[in-house]
Design a protein around this motif. Structure first.
Motif, PDB file in Angstrom:
ATOM      1  N   ILE A  50     135.164  90.224 121.486  1.00  0.00           N
ATOM      2  CA  ILE A  50     135.696  91.292 120.652  1.00  0.00           C
ATOM      3  C   ILE A  50     134.498  92.055 120.114  1.00  0.00           C
ATOM      4  O   ILE A  50     133.657  91.495 119.410  1.00  0.00           O
ATOM      5  CB  ILE A  50     136.577  90.743 119.518  1.00  0.00           C
ATOM      6  N   TRP A  51     134.423  93.319 120.499  1.00  0.00           N
ATOM      7  CA  TRP A  51     133.323  94.156 120.058  1.00  0.00           C
ATOM      8  C   TRP A  51     133.507  94.594 118.620  1.00  0.00           C
ATOM      9  O   TRP A  51     132.539  94.748 117.889  1.00  0.00           O
ATOM     10  CB  TRP A  51     133.202  95.383 120.947  1.00  0.00           C
ATOM     11  N   HIS A  52     134.751  94.825 118.220  1.00  0.00           N
ATOM     12  CA  HIS A  52     135.026  95.275 116.854  1.00  0.00           C
ATOM     13  C   HIS A  52     136.493  94.996 116.543  1.00  0.00           C
ATOM     14  O   HIS A  52     137.364  95.217 117.373  1.00  0.00           O
ATOM     15  CB  HIS A  52     134.759  96.777 116.717  1.00  0.00           C
ATOM     16  N   ALA A  53     136.732  94.485 115.341  1.00  0.00           N
ATOM     17  CA  ALA A  53     138.100  94.301 114.853  1.00  0.00           C
ATOM     18  C   ALA A  53     138.095  94.632 113.367  1.00  0.00           C
ATOM     19  O   ALA A  53     137.052  94.557 112.711  1.00  0.00           O
ATOM     20  CB  ALA A  53     138.569  92.868 115.083  1.00  0.00           C
ATOM     21  N   GLU A  54     139.257  95.004 112.875  1.00  0.00           N
ATOM     22  CA  GLU A  54     139.397  95.308 111.459  1.00  0.00           C
ATOM     23  C   GLU A  54     140.586  94.539 110.914  1.00  0.00           C
ATOM     24  O   GLU A  54     141.677  94.568 111.490  1.00  0.00           O
ATOM     25  CB  GLU A  54     139.605  96.808 111.246  1.00  0.00           C
ATOM     26  N   LEU A  55     140.352  93.821 109.805  1.00  0.00           N
ATOM     27  CA  LEU A  55     141.395  93.085 109.108  1.00  0.00           C
ATOM     28  C   LEU A  55     141.483  93.598 107.683  1.00  0.00           C
ATOM     29  O   LEU A  55     140.508  94.118 107.138  1.00  0.00           O
ATOM     30  CB  LEU A  55     141.095  91.581 109.076  1.00  0.00           C
ATOM     31  N   LYS A  56     142.649  93.402 107.086  1.00  0.00           N
ATOM     32  CA  LYS A  56     142.855  93.828 105.713  1.00  0.00           C
ATOM     33  C   LYS A  56     143.457  92.673 104.921  1.00  0.00           C
ATOM     34  O   LYS A  56     144.405  92.033 105.368  1.00  0.00           O
ATOM     35  CB  LYS A  56     143.791  95.036 105.671  1.00  0.00           C
ATOM     36  N   ILE A  57     142.876  92.408 103.757  1.00  0.00           N
ATOM     37  CA  ILE A  57     143.416  91.448 102.800  1.00  0.00           C
ATOM     38  C   ILE A  57     143.630  92.225 101.512  1.00  0.00           C
ATOM     39  O   ILE A  57     142.681  92.788 100.961  1.00  0.00           O
ATOM     40  CB  ILE A  57     142.465  90.264 102.562  1.00  0.00           C
ATOM     41  N   GLY A  58     144.863  92.262 101.051  1.00  0.00           N
ATOM     42  CA  GLY A  58     145.156  93.050  99.863  1.00  0.00           C
ATOM     43  C   GLY A  58     144.827  94.506 100.123  1.00  0.00           C
ATOM     44  O   GLY A  58     145.296  95.091 101.100  1.00  0.00           O
ATOM     45  N   ASP A  59     143.965  95.093  99.290  1.00  0.00           N
ATOM     46  CA  ASP A  59     143.592  96.496  99.475  1.00  0.00           C
ATOM     47  C   ASP A  59     142.212  96.656 100.106  1.00  0.00           C
ATOM     48  O   ASP A  59     141.652  97.742 100.110  1.00  0.00           O
ATOM     49  CB  ASP A  59     143.659  97.250  98.138  1.00  0.00           C
ATOM     50  N   SER A  60     141.672  95.567 100.662  1.00  0.00           N
ATOM     51  CA  SER A  60     140.308  95.607 101.190  1.00  0.00           C
ATOM     52  C   SER A  60     140.269  95.308 102.683  1.00  0.00           C
ATOM     53  O   SER A  60     140.906  94.370 103.166  1.00  0.00           O
ATOM     54  CB  SER A  60     139.430  94.589 100.457  1.00  0.00           C
ATOM     55  N   THR A  61     139.487  96.112 103.384  1.00  0.00           N
ATOM     56  CA  THR A  61     139.316  95.952 104.824  1.00  0.00           C
ATOM     57  C   THR A  61     137.943  95.344 105.101  1.00  0.00           C
ATOM     58  O   THR A  61     136.981  95.612 104.387  1.00  0.00           O
ATOM     59  CB  THR A  61     139.412  97.332 105.517  1.00  0.00           C
ATOM     60  N   PHE A  62     137.874  94.509 106.133  1.00  0.00           N
ATOM     61  CA  PHE A  62     136.576  94.020 106.587  1.00  0.00           C
ATOM     62  C   PHE A  62     136.559  94.017 108.105  1.00  0.00           C
ATOM     63  O   PHE A  62     137.604  94.055 108.753  1.00  0.00           O
ATOM     64  CB  PHE A  62     136.218  92.649 105.994  1.00  0.00           C
ATOM     65  N   TYR A  63     135.363  94.045 108.659  1.00  0.00           N
ATOM     66  CA  TYR A  63     135.176  94.113 110.103  1.00  0.00           C
ATOM     67  C   TYR A  63     134.729  92.760 110.629  1.00  0.00           C
ATOM     68  O   TYR A  63     134.141  91.958 109.907  1.00  0.00           O
ATOM     69  CB  TYR A  63     134.115  95.155 110.458  1.00  0.00           C
ATOM     70  N   LEU A  64     134.989  92.546 111.916  1.00  0.00           N
ATOM     71  CA  LEU A  64     134.577  91.317 112.587  1.00  0.00           C
ATOM     72  C   LEU A  64     134.158  91.657 114.004  1.00  0.00           C
ATOM     73  O   LEU A  64     134.674  92.614 114.596  1.00  0.00           O
ATOM     74  CB  LEU A  64     135.748  90.322 112.697  1.00  0.00           C
ATOM     75  N   ASN A  65     133.268  90.875 114.544  1.00  0.00           N
ATOM     76  CA  ASN A  65     132.929  90.987 115.960  1.00  0.00           C
ATOM     77  C   ASN A  65     132.336  89.671 116.447  1.00  0.00           C
ATOM     78  O   ASN A  65     131.856  88.867 115.664  1.00  0.00           O
ATOM     79  CB  ASN A  65     131.962  92.148 116.235  1.00  0.00           C
TER      80      ASN A  65
END
Length: 163
Positions: A50-65
């Protein structure tokens, strides 16, 4: 002519990016353990990473790869954890802690009331990252926090002199 916004709509100024080994597995864990919502996923052309993913918890987003040698930093692991803790404000720190540990996170600190007015708990995930859960339970003045902090430090010192 439309202008491009320098910070994308809905983005916060500071957005963490987690580098992982087996990002797909981590995404599923974060959904189950932290209630994360998957916003997007961009796999490598061969589908192995996975080159890039975006997750959201509550009102905050974070990226993963996924870890990509030569392109990003090395991913942490349970044996070599990241020196960072993610702080999650939640309505119920106890429930968040139970959910995470039931999903496979390791307890680092059972839920407890803190001298500054929050109830906190902590876990380590299977990928080398630490998460703290907090619920604000009591409003205190600066002076009340100062006195409670001094008492906490006194007790801490006494406990650690004996060991």
């Amino acid at each position: 002519m439309a202008t491009t916004k320098p910070i994308p709509q809905g983005a916060h100024t500071l957005t963490p990016n987690l580098v992982l080994r087996d990002c797909a597995k981590a995404i599923e864990f974060y959904k189950k353990a932290l209630g994360a919502q998957e916003l997007m996923r961009m796999p490598s052309p061969d589908g192995k990473l996975i080159w890039h993913a975006e997750l959201k918890i509550g009102d905050s987003t974070f990226y993963l790869n996924d870890e990509m040698p030569g392109m990003s930093t090395a991913a942490p692991s349970p044996e070599h954890p990241a020196p960072t803790t993610f702080w999650l404000w939640t309505e119920d720190a106890d429930a968040a802690y139970r959910k995470a540990t039931q999903a496979g996170a390791t307890s680092r600190m059972e839920p407890a009331d803190m001298f500054w007015g929050d109830r906190c708990a902590g876990v380590a995930d299977p990928f080398g990252y630490s998460w703290s859960f907090a619920t604000h339970v009591k409003d205190l003045s600066d002076e009340e926090v100062r006195r409670a902090g001094a008492e906490f430090a006194r007790q801490w010192e006494q406990q650690h002199q004996r060991t």
